[in-house]
Design a protein around this motif. Sequence first.
Motif, PDB file in Angstrom:
ATOM      1  N   MET A   1       1.921 -23.017  15.111  1.00 48.63           N
ATOM      2  CA  MET A   1       2.953 -22.312  14.473  1.00 48.63           C
ATOM      3  C   MET A   1       1.652 -21.510  14.296  1.00 48.63           C
ATOM      4  O   MET A   1       0.274 -21.784  13.726  1.00 48.63           O
ATOM      5  N   THR A   2       1.284 -20.345  14.731  1.00 48.75           N
ATOM      6  CA  THR A   2       0.381 -19.152  14.421  1.00 48.75           C
ATOM      7  C   THR A   2       0.287 -18.252  13.824  1.00 48.75           C
ATOM      8  O   THR A   2       2.165 -17.679  12.809  1.00 48.75           O
ATOM      9  N   GLN A   3      -0.673 -18.646  12.556  1.00 47.49           N
ATOM     10  CA  GLN A   3      -0.519 -17.469  11.331  1.00 47.49           C
ATOM     11  C   GLN A   3      -0.654 -15.657  11.661  1.00 47.49           C
ATOM     12  O   GLN A   3      -1.475 -15.388  12.033  1.00 47.49           O
ATOM     13  N   ARG A   4       0.493 -15.133  11.191  1.00 53.91           N
ATOM     14  CA  ARG A   4      -0.154 -14.164  11.362  1.00 53.91           C
ATOM     15  C   ARG A   4      -1.390 -12.645  10.714  1.00 53.91           C
ATOM     16  O   ARG A   4      -1.301 -13.042   9.614  1.00 53.91           O
ATOM     17  N   PRO A   5      -1.875 -12.235  11.304  1.00 55.53           N
ATOM     18  CA  PRO A   5      -3.571 -11.403  10.715  1.00 55.53           C
ATOM     19  C   PRO A   5      -2.760 -10.972   9.507  1.00 55.53           C
ATOM     20  O   PRO A   5      -1.712 -10.259   9.090  1.00 55.53           O
ATOM     21  N   ALA A   6      -3.592 -10.385   8.533  1.00 55.68           N
ATOM     22  CA  ALA A   6      -3.122 -10.406   7.547  1.00 55.68           C
ATOM     23  C   ALA A   6      -3.202  -8.350   7.467  1.00 55.68           C
ATOM     24  O   ALA A   6      -4.124  -7.519   8.584  1.00 55.68           O
ATOM     25  N   THR A   7      -2.324  -7.624   6.804  1.00 59.03           N
ATOM     26  CA  THR A   7      -1.933  -6.172   7.229  1.00 59.03           C
ATOM     27  C   THR A   7      -3.789  -5.788   7.015  1.00 59.03           C
ATOM     28  O   THR A   7      -3.618  -5.860   5.366  1.00 59.03           O
ATOM     29  N   PRO A   8      -4.524  -4.686   6.999  1.00 53.27           N
ATOM     30  CA  PRO A   8      -5.605  -3.995   6.625  1.00 53.27           C
ATOM     31  C   PRO A   8      -5.828  -3.512   5.341  1.00 53.27           C
ATOM     32  O   PRO A   8      -4.635  -2.725   5.246  1.00 53.27           O
ATOM     33  N   LEU A   9      -6.343  -3.064   4.355  1.00 52.40           N
ATOM     34  CA  LEU A   9      -5.702  -1.803   3.291  1.00 52.40           C
ATOM     35  C   LEU A   9      -7.650  -1.246   3.326  1.00 52.40           C
ATOM     36  O   LEU A   9      -8.107  -1.956   3.210  1.00 52.40           O
ATOM     37  N   PRO A  10      -7.231  -0.217   2.961  1.00 53.42           N
ATOM     38  CA  PRO A  10      -8.495   0.481   2.552  1.00 53.42           C
ATOM     39  C   PRO A  10      -9.211  -0.322   1.666  1.00 53.42           C
ATOM     40  O   PRO A  10      -8.438  -1.083   0.730  1.00 53.42           O
ATOM     41  N   PRO A  11     -10.594   0.119   1.065  1.00 51.86           N
ATOM     42  CA  PRO A  11     -11.284   0.028   0.097  1.00 51.86           C
ATOM     43  C   PRO A  11     -10.793   0.405  -1.163  1.00 51.86           C
ATOM     44  O   PRO A  11      -9.895   1.079  -1.928  1.00 51.86           O
ATOM     45  N   PRO A  12     -11.318  -0.397  -2.174  1.00 50.40           N
ATOM     46  CA  PRO A  12     -10.468  -0.242  -3.601  1.00 50.40           C
ATOM     47  C   PRO A  12     -10.710   0.650  -3.856  1.00 50.40           C
ATOM     48  O   PRO A  12      -9.660   1.292  -4.580  1.00 50.40           O
ATOM     49  N   ARG A  13     -12.535   1.497  -4.028  1.00 49.06           N
ATOM     50  CA  ARG A  13     -11.909   3.205  -4.451  1.00 49.06           C
ATOM     51  C   ARG A  13     -11.213   4.537  -3.525  1.00 49.06           C
ATOM     52  O   ARG A  13     -10.988   5.364  -4.393  1.00 49.06           O
ATOM     53  N   LYS A  14     -11.141   3.927  -2.333  1.00 45.38           N
ATOM     54  CA  LYS A  14     -10.413   4.831  -1.601  1.00 45.38           C
ATOM     55  C   LYS A  14      -8.875   4.403  -2.798  1.00 45.38           C
ATOM     56  O   LYS A  14      -7.623   5.517  -2.388  1.00 45.38           O
ATOM     57  N   ARG A  15      -8.204   3.221  -2.628  1.00 46.20           N
ATOM     58  CA  ARG A  15      -6.654   2.943  -3.170  1.00 46.20           C
ATOM     59  C   ARG A  15      -6.740   4.281  -4.152  1.00 46.20           C
ATOM     60  O   ARG A  15      -5.569   4.865  -4.251  1.00 46.20           O
ATOM     61  N   ARG A  16      -7.347   4.000  -5.320  1.00 44.75           N
ATOM     62  CA  ARG A  16      -7.067   4.785  -6.284  1.00 44.75           C
ATOM     63  C   ARG A  16      -7.311   5.925  -6.146  1.00 44.75           C
ATOM     64  O   ARG A  16      -6.244   7.041  -6.511  1.00 44.75           O
ATOM     65  N   ARG A  17      -8.202   6.591  -4.811  1.00 40.80           N
ATOM     66  CA  ARG A  17      -8.409   7.878  -4.303  1.00 40.80           C
ATOM     67  C   ARG A  17      -7.132   8.274  -4.530  1.00 40.80           C
ATOM     68  O   ARG A  17      -6.608   9.582  -4.147  1.00 40.80           O
ATOM     69  N   LEU A  18      -6.528   7.760  -3.099  1.00 45.21           N
ATOM     70  CA  LEU A  18      -5.362   8.702  -2.748  1.00 45.21           C
ATOM     71  C   LEU A  18      -3.873   7.605  -3.625  1.00 45.21           C
ATOM     72  O   LEU A  18      -3.283   9.298  -3.987  1.00 45.21           O
ATOM     73  N   ARG A  19      -4.164   7.306  -4.517  1.00 46.82           N
ATOM     74  CA  ARG A  19      -3.117   7.388  -5.958  1.00 46.82           C
ATOM     75  C   ARG A  19      -2.753   8.750  -6.538  1.00 46.82           C
ATOM     76  O   ARG A  19      -1.830   9.112  -6.544  1.00 46.82           O
ATOM     77  N   GLU A  20      -4.474   9.544  -6.540  1.00 43.40           N
ATOM     78  CA  GLU A  20      -4.922  10.104  -7.254  1.00 43.40           C
ATOM     79  C   GLU A  20      -4.323  11.269  -6.542  1.00 43.40           C
ATOM     80  O   GLU A  20      -4.044  11.850  -7.283  1.00 43.40           O
ATOM     81  N   ARG A  21      -4.568  12.075  -5.152  1.00 44.96           N
ATOM     82  CA  ARG A  21      -4.466  12.801  -4.486  1.00 44.96           C
ATOM     83  C   ARG A  21      -2.742  12.589  -4.129  1.00 44.96           C
ATOM     84  O   ARG A  21      -2.500  14.101  -4.218  1.00 44.96           O
ATOM     85  N   ALA A  22      -2.980  11.580  -4.628  1.00 45.21           N
ATOM     86  CA  ALA A  22      -0.690  11.742  -4.767  1.00 45.21           C
ATOM     87  C   ALA A  22       0.119  11.945  -5.661  1.00 45.21           C
ATOM     88  O   ALA A  22       1.360  12.545  -5.822  1.00 45.21           O
ATOM     89  N   SER A  23      -0.893  12.268  -7.067  1.00 42.80           N
ATOM     90  CA  SER A  23      -0.563  12.668  -8.528  1.00 42.80           C
ATOM     91  C   SER A  23       0.412  11.994  -8.625  1.00 42.80           C
ATOM     92  O   SER A  23       2.117  11.638  -9.600  1.00 42.80           O
ATOM     93  N   LEU A  24       0.120  10.184  -8.336  1.00 38.82           N
ATOM     94  CA  LEU A  24       1.355   9.332  -9.094  1.00 38.82           C
ATOM     95  C   LEU A  24      -0.271   8.325 -10.269  1.00 38.82           C
ATOM     96  O   LEU A  24      -0.993   8.395 -10.221  1.00 38.82           O
ATOM     97  N   THR A  25       0.452   7.995 -11.386  1.00 45.39           N
ATOM     98  CA  THR A  25      -0.220   7.425 -12.063  1.00 45.39           C
ATOM     99  C   THR A  25      -0.055   5.644 -11.603  1.00 45.39           C
ATOM    100  O   THR A  25       1.023   5.118 -11.289  1.00 45.39           O
ATOM    101  N   ARG A  26      -0.969   5.051 -12.380  1.00 40.59           N
ATOM    102  CA  ARG A  26      -0.744   3.283 -12.116  1.00 40.59           C
ATOM    103  C   ARG A  26       0.835   2.947 -12.643  1.00 40.59           C
ATOM    104  O   ARG A  26       1.239   2.074 -12.490  1.00 40.59           O
TER     105      ARG A  26
END
Length: 378
Positions: A1-26
């Motif tokens: 059984m082959t394992q599906r590759p993991a979904t790519p994620l942006p770098p940690p600093r970019k994750r926070r930047r995208l959340r703040e641009r969407a005007s969302l708190t943690r």
Amino acid sequence: MTQRPATPLPPPRKRRRLRERASLTRDQLAERMGVSRETVRAWETGRRTPHGREREAYAELLAGFAAETRPRRGRTSPRRKAAARTAPVPAAAADAGTAVRPEGQPSGSRPSARPAPAQAFDALYASCAPGLLRQAYLLTGRRELARESVERAFRLAWERWPEVARDRDPAGWVRAAAYDAALSPWHRFRRRYRHPEPPPGDAADRALLGALLALPPPYRRTLLLYDGVGLGLPETAAETEASTPAAANRLLHAREAMAARLPELADPAVLRERLAGPAVAERLRAAEPGAVRRGCERRARFWTRAAIAFTAALIGSTVLTLRTAPTHYEPPVPPGATVRGVPPRTAPGPLSEEELELRTKLRQEPAHGPERLAPRPG
């Protein structure tokens, strides 16, 4: 059984930047994801990485944030226009795989060649170095330290040029490195930077520089990035490694402190004009880009040869130790002890009476045998 590759994620600093641009708190993002606030914080700082369905949902949510906050064509805010002046598009696209259209060539035709990495680096240096030199001088108040910080940032960029060339904002990458080098706390221990430098000749420049240097370094950096470079509040917070409310608080306090010392700078537009233009009338000349590249290459060769020499010396000392070290264990000599009634050898002690009499007799009576031949004076 082959394992599906993991979904790519942006770098940690970019994750926070995208959340703040969407005007969302943690807390809001944690509620939408169905996790705790600490989990979201660990994702944005890089301490933890989501897996499985959480990873897919988180990647899909961040992709939606990026699509919503992507600017439309033809509409650019004045603040982003000011930030784009320092971003060299040809230098960024040179080594990242984007071809540069030569002058006079129509946009629909295919470009013939791409600039070499050295040419792309020179273009980035020519467009960013003068502005960075003035900004570093406003941060430190020292001409030589500003020049050293900018050259160090560009040397680091040349060492990591593939990474810098593929970055979305090469000018921001170099700017962050220059600011970190300029505001390093280790400069206070250097003898050449213990005494202040002569202030600028113009009175307005002296007042501006004195008011900036009176601010704490984080406040000074936030004010210069927001009002001097023209970054937005989320970008300023990301570059200073602070949250958006903390960056806004620093900006307000810095403006209040500047207005208290210089009332004519109470208007943010006037302050922005003073910081964005040629802030001080100082002759700050940056080195040639070729000299920076050659210095970086000489430094890399020096440390490479030093590492090779140290490795060879270590190997030689190891081989010498192996050749001269004993191959078997030699126990230490034990102290003397009586063996079968024979006393151990000791140092001579005082003579007894019999031994004294014997010594006197031997000295008085010559031994039997031929007389010793001794020269006699004639």
